[in-house]
Design an enzyme around this catalytic site. Structure first.
Site, PDB file in Angstrom:
ATOM      1  N   ASP A  91      -2.158  -7.777  -9.133  1.00 44.33           N
ATOM      2  CA  ASP A  91      -3.502  -7.694  -8.580  1.00 44.33           C
ATOM      3  C   ASP A  91      -3.611  -8.780  -7.508  1.00 44.33           C
ATOM      4  O   ASP A  91      -2.846  -9.747  -7.523  1.00 44.33           O
ATOM      5  CB  ASP A  91      -4.524  -7.913  -9.696  1.00 44.33           C
ATOM      6  CG  ASP A  91      -5.951  -7.769  -9.199  1.00 44.33           C
ATOM      7  OD1 ASP A  91      -6.179  -6.951  -8.291  1.00 44.33           O
ATOM      8  OD2 ASP A  91      -6.834  -8.490  -9.692  1.00 44.33           O
ATOM      9  N   LYS A  92      -4.542  -8.641  -6.569  1.00 46.07           N
ATOM     10  CA  LYS A  92      -4.626  -9.625  -5.479  1.00 46.07           C
ATOM     11  C   LYS A  92      -5.627 -10.738  -5.801  1.00 46.07           C
ATOM     12  O   LYS A  92      -5.240 -11.875  -6.046  1.00 46.07           O
ATOM     13  CB  LYS A  92      -5.008  -8.944  -4.156  1.00 46.07           C
ATOM     14  CG  LYS A  92      -5.021  -9.919  -2.960  1.00 46.07           C
ATOM     15  CD  LYS A  92      -5.375  -9.229  -1.681  1.00 46.07           C
ATOM     16  CE  LYS A  92      -6.851  -8.951  -1.575  1.00 46.07           C
ATOM     17  NZ  LYS A  92      -7.645 -10.196  -1.398  1.00 46.07           N
ATOM     18  N   THR A  93      -6.894 -10.376  -5.834  1.00 43.98           N
ATOM     19  CA  THR A  93      -7.932 -11.389  -5.999  1.00 43.98           C
ATOM     20  C   THR A  93      -7.867 -12.005  -7.391  1.00 43.98           C
ATOM     21  O   THR A  93      -7.903 -11.308  -8.398  1.00 43.98           O
ATOM     22  CB  THR A  93      -9.323 -10.769  -5.766  1.00 43.98           C
ATOM     23  OG1 THR A  93      -9.333 -10.124  -4.496  1.00 43.98           O
ATOM     24  CG2 THR A  93     -10.390 -11.838  -5.796  1.00 43.98           C
TER      25      THR A  93
ATOM     26  N   PHE B  13     -23.984  -2.129  -6.643  1.00 49.60           N
ATOM     27  CA  PHE B  13     -22.714  -1.863  -5.976  1.00 49.60           C
ATOM     28  C   PHE B  13     -21.914  -0.833  -6.772  1.00 49.60           C
ATOM     29  O   PHE B  13     -21.808  -0.910  -7.994  1.00 49.60           O
ATOM     30  CB  PHE B  13     -21.901  -3.154  -5.846  1.00 49.60           C
ATOM     31  CG  PHE B  13     -20.535  -2.939  -5.262  1.00 49.60           C
ATOM     32  CD1 PHE B  13     -20.371  -2.799  -3.896  1.00 49.60           C
ATOM     33  CD2 PHE B  13     -19.420  -2.855  -6.082  1.00 49.60           C
ATOM     34  CE1 PHE B  13     -19.116  -2.583  -3.350  1.00 49.60           C
ATOM     35  CE2 PHE B  13     -18.162  -2.640  -5.548  1.00 49.60           C
ATOM     36  CZ  PHE B  13     -18.008  -2.507  -4.167  1.00 49.60           C
TER      37      PHE B  13
ATOM     38  N   ASP C 210      -9.149  -4.236  -2.616  1.00 48.59           N
ATOM     39  CA  ASP C 210      -9.594  -4.762  -1.332  1.00 48.59           C
ATOM     40  C   ASP C 210      -9.200  -3.829  -0.193  1.00 48.59           C
ATOM     41  O   ASP C 210      -8.514  -2.830  -0.379  1.00 48.59           O
ATOM     42  CB  ASP C 210      -8.997  -6.162  -1.119  1.00 48.59           C
ATOM     43  CG  ASP C 210      -9.864  -7.010  -0.198  1.00 48.59           C
ATOM     44  OD1 ASP C 210     -10.722  -6.437   0.492  1.00 48.59           O
ATOM     45  OD2 ASP C 210      -9.670  -8.243  -0.178  1.00 48.59           O
TER      46      ASP C 210
ATOM     47  N   ALA D  72      -9.588  -8.142 -14.983  1.00 55.13           N
ATOM     48  CA  ALA D  72     -10.712  -7.386 -14.455  1.00 55.13           C
ATOM     49  C   ALA D  72     -10.226  -6.038 -13.940  1.00 55.13           C
ATOM     50  O   ALA D  72      -9.464  -5.974 -12.986  1.00 55.13           O
ATOM     51  CB  ALA D  72     -11.381  -8.165 -13.325  1.00 55.13           C
TER      52      ALA D  72
ATOM     53  N   ASP E 237      -8.044  -4.189 -14.941  1.00 51.91           N
ATOM     54  CA  ASP E 237      -6.598  -3.994 -15.035  1.00 51.91           C
ATOM     55  C   ASP E 237      -6.152  -3.612 -16.440  1.00 51.91           C
ATOM     56  O   ASP E 237      -4.952  -3.490 -16.682  1.00 51.91           O
ATOM     57  CB  ASP E 237      -5.857  -5.278 -14.614  1.00 51.91           C
ATOM     58  CG  ASP E 237      -6.131  -5.650 -13.172  1.00 51.91           C
ATOM     59  OD1 ASP E 237      -6.211  -4.727 -12.349  1.00 51.91           O
ATOM     60  OD2 ASP E 237      -6.279  -6.837 -12.869  1.00 51.91           O
TER      61      ASP E 237
END
Length: 1127
Positions: free
Chosen positions: A467-469, A600, A722, A840, A842
């Site tokens: 994951d990135k963030t 959102f 993202d 999150a 995942d």
């Protein structure tokens, strides 16, 4: 088995199964019972281990609708016979399920805490999960289910859905003991112990019994502890008191266990732990969903929109789904922190799912009934044991031939003894030791595991998804700057948004209002991005109290205002709305009230709010979200012409870009209409305001870790929600994509207007002269795609899917289920996949991967096999190194245990040829003093300090490994035969009388047969062979530290000792006399002392021609004498 008799249950899901029906047959039951009695219960054990055989042996085939017993076989897993063992439900025995009946004559069976009911319409069994089974629309939720259920309706539904509880039953120690003892390995050990006792090997049998008891007790303690921990975690908030609606205005108190789908419950204002899944139909809640998502950030849940109340929005009446409408759904186990409600109304929710059908129930089911790990090592282990049994069979026949002249009983005992020797009893404990030590070492570096067996699989990982963030980059986003738009043109970028010249602009007003922040105990709380954006404005958030809300009918008032230092000297306008001004005692005319929020949505990639500035009658709408999405909802003339170029420039630099938009709403929109309007009516014809540029910094350790993985030939893949270009930029910055590599974006479009689906290919940047052919040769190209493209490719381009994932490196805008699909696709091309995420969204991918590593310590981490207490990806190489070390240790131990059995079997076979055998204490010494000591110390070697490109083998059945084992077997056999023949060719050797071999143990001739020259020789030779094989098989670099220094110390010690001892023998006396400085010492022996005295006596020895006369003494006992010389 005929296909028409098969039913597919859970079609298309990961737990898809084939179901076939059977009816009990009396004569078959009688035959099985007699067979069990004749075989001493062994037939019962065999049928217990093989449930499919049990069904076919006791039942006859029948139609599924008339069946008494259902046989289920998984269509997904490779070993279906293992899927349903260990279930806690009373209707399951292995894989066959006894059907039960309601009073309503509804046929059903229970599997993995889920009831399957017979449906006459589809002629199959199906699962009833809740209201979602009705495929109801959002408007029907409000019109048909908002009033609640009466008592009769509730009782009827409870017959189908049962009590609303996630019941983790803790089995009794007796049940666990029976299940553990009936394991085939322990049954074999019981057989071995009985055989050894028959052969009077009491000490050895007792040692094995003690070892088995300790192993069983440890296993029972661990299993019981896990059940208790899970039960306590679930039971902590499983039962609460709730308020249930019974009609329009009637409510009653009830226990949460009595709830059924369709009940309407009241959410208390002070919050609660949700006992079920429920959809909000009135009011707003602030919820902490960390138990499910891993994020402890409070989430705002709004009531489900009712399209029928908005005439223009009737077309948006969608089918309700917990996944699609999760912003309106309260999930079981989540914590409702507080509620927002309107005067005279309660916050209500309709129960959608209960028990194990809830989100929390599904999570608990995945822990109780995990998907079996199909690892080649474990499959090959059974084949290897079969090879050992084959060897034992050969020696079994040999022993029969050698003892054919003896009694039948002794032939059977001695021959069966060979089998117990060949299959080592300590093998499971030996295999577990390496994993236990690896788990202990992982714990020291902050990595905890709930599935230790997966540690071995980690040693085979050759691809890791990140994951990135929060994983590759820091959790928080920093505000880099803003770039406003006016008259369709970009301004120059500005660093700060809290400048005095900007606070009256729509851009700053959008930043201050378009968020889901709330105040909890006086502290701002919410999404980190929203929080960072709001703090950049410097504005203040004010929430209305209950009394203040009462003045404004249904309007939930949340206000934002600029700080006093940003206000001009005179801000009070005489034309203010006095009602609100008096209410809040504020003198600022820049206060903005938030009338409604549209939360959102990851599917829509945007959120919006409707606001009203104090003193104005018309309202405004503000929108923020992904730049491409926001621009598509704005008037074309307000979007700058160079919008795409500016956005691309920022995203290529790795910035997170958010776009803002504004719209002035019509004056005819009142407060009440806004509360019921569809968001599609608001989010259109917007004016583009500009861009917010956020910076997401890489974690300092990220590039180094990815470089180590690249050198180890382990692929790395980014899976993020993202923007595509931002993800590509971060992939380049962290080294996942090398500077010289090219990125090809696959933009897949679904079928539209009669056209077929298609994929548009283009470079993420200019190729700079590199042709596709050059990149193919050098393999320096990467594919990147979005979640939408990935879904289109899965549906319409299955033939390209595996080719794309072979070089797919960046997957952006991926939804949680798409991450899981990606992991499954990578596994389908035989990658060993690891997944590293912060917990999150995942959870699905973490559970599906071979090795899921969660960087979150929250409750969501229970779904991940591994959890790191250090929130960085440094845990990934540590886990792979320890996995490789544990895997190599497993191979070493397995090979050593196999050689140990073969060596001992060879010794016994050679001794049988002369009518001898190893003694009881010899067996005991070999197994306890040598084998167990070696096995448990062999596993102590720690992992090698760095990852290498070479990977350990994945299976035991491979050419090099089998060649290694066979070579060592022939070497050991050769030297044992050499020793066996040499000892018999010596002159003093006497062959034992084999005719008396089977006498009683205490018979002297039997002792002579055990205690003989050949026995002693083979015992010593085989003992050293165990040690030699252990050293040879104890592999070191590049996967484990090998204690070469210890071997060198032992060898050095031997050489020095031999040398010194030889020197002392030759020169010891001279050296000692020299060291003592030639001083004469008084001798200790009397004869030496007497000799020393005589050497200095001048009268000794007597001179020739002299006589010695005895002196008279007063005592008879006095024998003194005196020598006198007589001439």
């Amino acid at each position: 088995m005929e296909k028409e008799d098969l039913k597919i249950v859970n079609r298309g899901l990961e737990d898809e199964m084939e179901l076939s029906g059977y009816r009990l047959c009396r004569w078959k039951l009688v035959l099985v019972g007699l067979g069990g009695l004749c075989t001493g219960g062994f037939l019962f054990l065999l049928l217990y281990w093989m449930p499919e055989w049990c069904v076919k042996a006791t039942c006859t085939r029948s139609a599924v609708r008339d069946a008494e017993v259902a046989l289920l076989q998984s269509t997904v897993c490779m070993k279906p016979q293992l899927n349903f063992l260990g279930s806690l439900t009373p209707h399951i025995m292995g894989k066959y399920i006894f059907l039960s009946f309601f009073v309503l004559q509804k046929r059903y069976f229970t599997l993995h805490s889920t009831k399957y009911f017979w449906n006459d319409t589809i002629q199959n069994f199906e699962v009833l999960k809740g209201l979602e089974d009705l495929s109801m629309t959002c408007s029907s939720v409000h019109s048909k289910h908002s009033a609640g259920l009466n008592k009769n309706q509730q009782e009827y539904r409870r017959c189908f859905f049962g009590l609303n509880e996630i019941d983790v039953k803790v089995p009794s120690l007796f049940k666990l003991l029976i299940k553990e003892v009936l394991n085939p390995f322990y049954i074999f050990q019981l057989f071995s112990v009985i055989l050894w006792c028959t052969d009077e090997y009491y000490y050895y049998a007792m040692a094995i019994v003690i070892m088995s008891v300790i192993s069983i007790a440890t296993s029972l303690y661990t299993i019981k502890k896990q059940y208790v921990m899970l039960h306590d975690m679930v039971a902590a908030h499983s039962t609460v008191r709730v308020t249930v609606c019974r009609g329009e205005n009637e409510t009653e108190e009830a226990l949460s266990t009595d709830l059924v789908p369709g009940d309407v419950i009241v959410i208390p204002s002070n919050g609660t732990i949700m006992p079920c899944d429920a959809v909000l139909i009135c009011g707003t809640c602030i919820v902490n969903e960390s138990m499910l998502t891993g994020e402890s950030v409070p989430v705002t849940k709004t009531d489900l929109p009712n399209p029928q109340q908005d005439k223009k929005g009737g077309h948006g009446d969608a089918i309700y789904s917990t996944e699609e409408h999760k912003r309106h759904t309260l999930f079981c186990g989540t914590n409702v922190i507080q509620t927002r409600y309107y005067t005279g109304e309660m916050v209500k929710a309709v129960v959608v799912q209960t028990g194990f059908s809830t989100a929390k129930g599904q999570l608990i089911r995945s822990i109780l009934y995990p998907k079996p790990t199909d690892f080649k090592l474990y499959r090959d282990a059974y084949l290897f044991l079969l090879c050992l049994v084959a060897v034992a069979s050969v020696v079994f026949v040999y022993s029969l031939v050698m003892k054919i002249i003896n009694q039948v009983k002794e032939i059977i005992v001695k021959s069966l003894d060979i089998i117990t020797i060949t299959v080592p009893p300590a093998l499971p404990a030996a295999m577990t030791a390496g994993i236990v030590y690896a788990q202990r070492r992982l714990r020291k570096v902050g990595i905890f595991s709930i599935s230790p067996q997966r540690i071995n699989i980690c040693g085979q990982l050759n691809l890791v998804c990140f994951d990135k963030t929060g994983t590759l980059t820091e959790d928080g986003l920093d505000m880099w700057g803003i770039q406003r738009v006016e008259d369709g043109r970009f301004h120059h970028s500005e660093e700060k948004a809290d400048d005095k010249s900007l606070f009256t602009t729509k851009f700053v007003s959008c930043m201050a209002t378009c968020h889901s922040l709330t105040k909890i105990e006086g502290q701002l709380s919410g999404d980190p991005l929203d929080l960072k954006m709001f703090e950049a404005t410097g504005w203040i958030l004010v929430e209305a109290t209950e009394e203040e809300t009462a003045h404004h009918d249904r309007i939930e008032l949340t206000y934002v205002k600029p700080p006093n230092q940003l206000l001009p000297p005179s801000v009070i306008s005489p034309e203010q709305d006095m009602e609100l001004s008096e209410l809040y005692e504020l003198s600022a005319s820049y206060m903005i009230g938030i009338v409604r929020q549209f939360s959102f949505s990851s599917a829509l990639q945007r959120m919006s709010v409707v606001v009203r500035q104090i003193g104005e009658r018309r309202m405004d709408a503000y929108l923020k979200g992904a730049p491409e999405v926001v621009a598509s909802l704005c008037k074309k003339e307000t979007v700058p012409e160079d919008f795409a170029e500016v956005l691309e420039d920022y995203t290529k630099q790795g910035f997170r870009v958010i776009a803002l938009a504004h719209r002035r709403l019509e004056s005819k929109l009142t407060f009440h209409k806004v509360q019921n309007i569809n968001r599609d009516q608001i989010e259109k014809n917007m004016d583009f305001l500009g861009l917010i540029i956020m910076q997401n910094k890489l974690k300092t350790e990220t590039p180094g870790v990815l470089e180590d993985l690249r050198h180890a030939n382990i692929r790395t893949v980014m899976v993020t929600g993202d923007n595509m270009l931002t993800a590509i930029s971060v992939a380049r910055d962290c080294g996942m994509i090398q500077p010289q590599d090219r990125v090809i974006i696959a933009d897949a479009l679904p079928p539209k207007d009669g056209q077929t689906a298609k994929i548009n290919w283009h470079y993420a940047d200019k190729p700079n002269g590199h042709s596709v052919d050059e990149m193919r040769i050098q393999e320096q190209y990467h594919f990147a795609m979005s979640g939408k493209s990935f879904s289109v490719i899965i549906e319409h381009f299955q033939d390209l899917l595996q080719k794309l994932v072979l070089h797919g490196t960046v997957f952006a805008r991926m939804a949680p289920d798409q991450k899981t699909q990606l992991v499954e696709t990578l596994e389908s091309v035989d990658y060993f996949v690891g997944m590293c995420g912060d917990g999150a969204n995942d959870c699905g991918a973490l559970k599906r991967a071979h090795a899921g590593i969660s960087l979150s310590e929250l409750e969501a981490s229970v779904a991940s096999p591994f959890t790191s207490t250090t929130p960085s990806i440094t845990c990934v190489p540590n886990l792979i190194r320890e996995g490789r070390a544990a895997l190599i240790t497993s191979f070493c131990v397995f090979k050593f245990m196999a050689l140990y059995s073969i060596i001992q079997c060879l010794s016994v076979a050679l001794l049988y040829s002369i009518g001898s055998n190893l003694g009881d204490f010899q067996f005991l010494f070999i197994d306890l003093a040598i084998i167990l000591l070696i096995v448990f110390t062999m596993s102590l070697n720690s992992a090698w300090k760095e990852l290498v490109a070479q990977r350990p083998p994945s299976g035991l059945v491979s050419g090099p490994l089998l060649f290694s084992v066979l070579t060592q077997i022939f070497i050991c056999l050769g030297f044992q035969i050499m020793a066996f023949l040499l000892i018999q060719n010596l002159d003093w050797y006497s062959k034992p009388d084999s005719g008396h071999f089977f006498f009683l143990f205490y018979n002297s001739q039997f002792l002579q047969l055990i205690m003989n020259d050949v026995n002693t020789t083979l015992f010593f030779v085989s003992s050293f062979q165990y040690l030699i094989v252990a050293i040879v098989f104890s592999k070191g670099k590049p996967f484990r530290h090998w204690r070469v220094s210890m071997v060198l110390i032992v060898l050095g010690n031997t050489v020095v000792s031999v040398f010194i001892e030889g020197g002392i023998d030759l020169f010891g006396t001279k050296c000692l006399s020299w060291l003592c400085c030639r001083q004469k010492k008084v001798p200790k022996a009397r004869y030496m002392h007497l000799a020393q005295e005589l050497s200095v006596d001048p009268d000794w020895p007597p001179k020739p021609k002299s006589t010695t006369e005895a002196k008279p003494t007063p005592h008879l006992d006095d024998c003194s004498y005196q020598i006198e010389a007589i001439s």
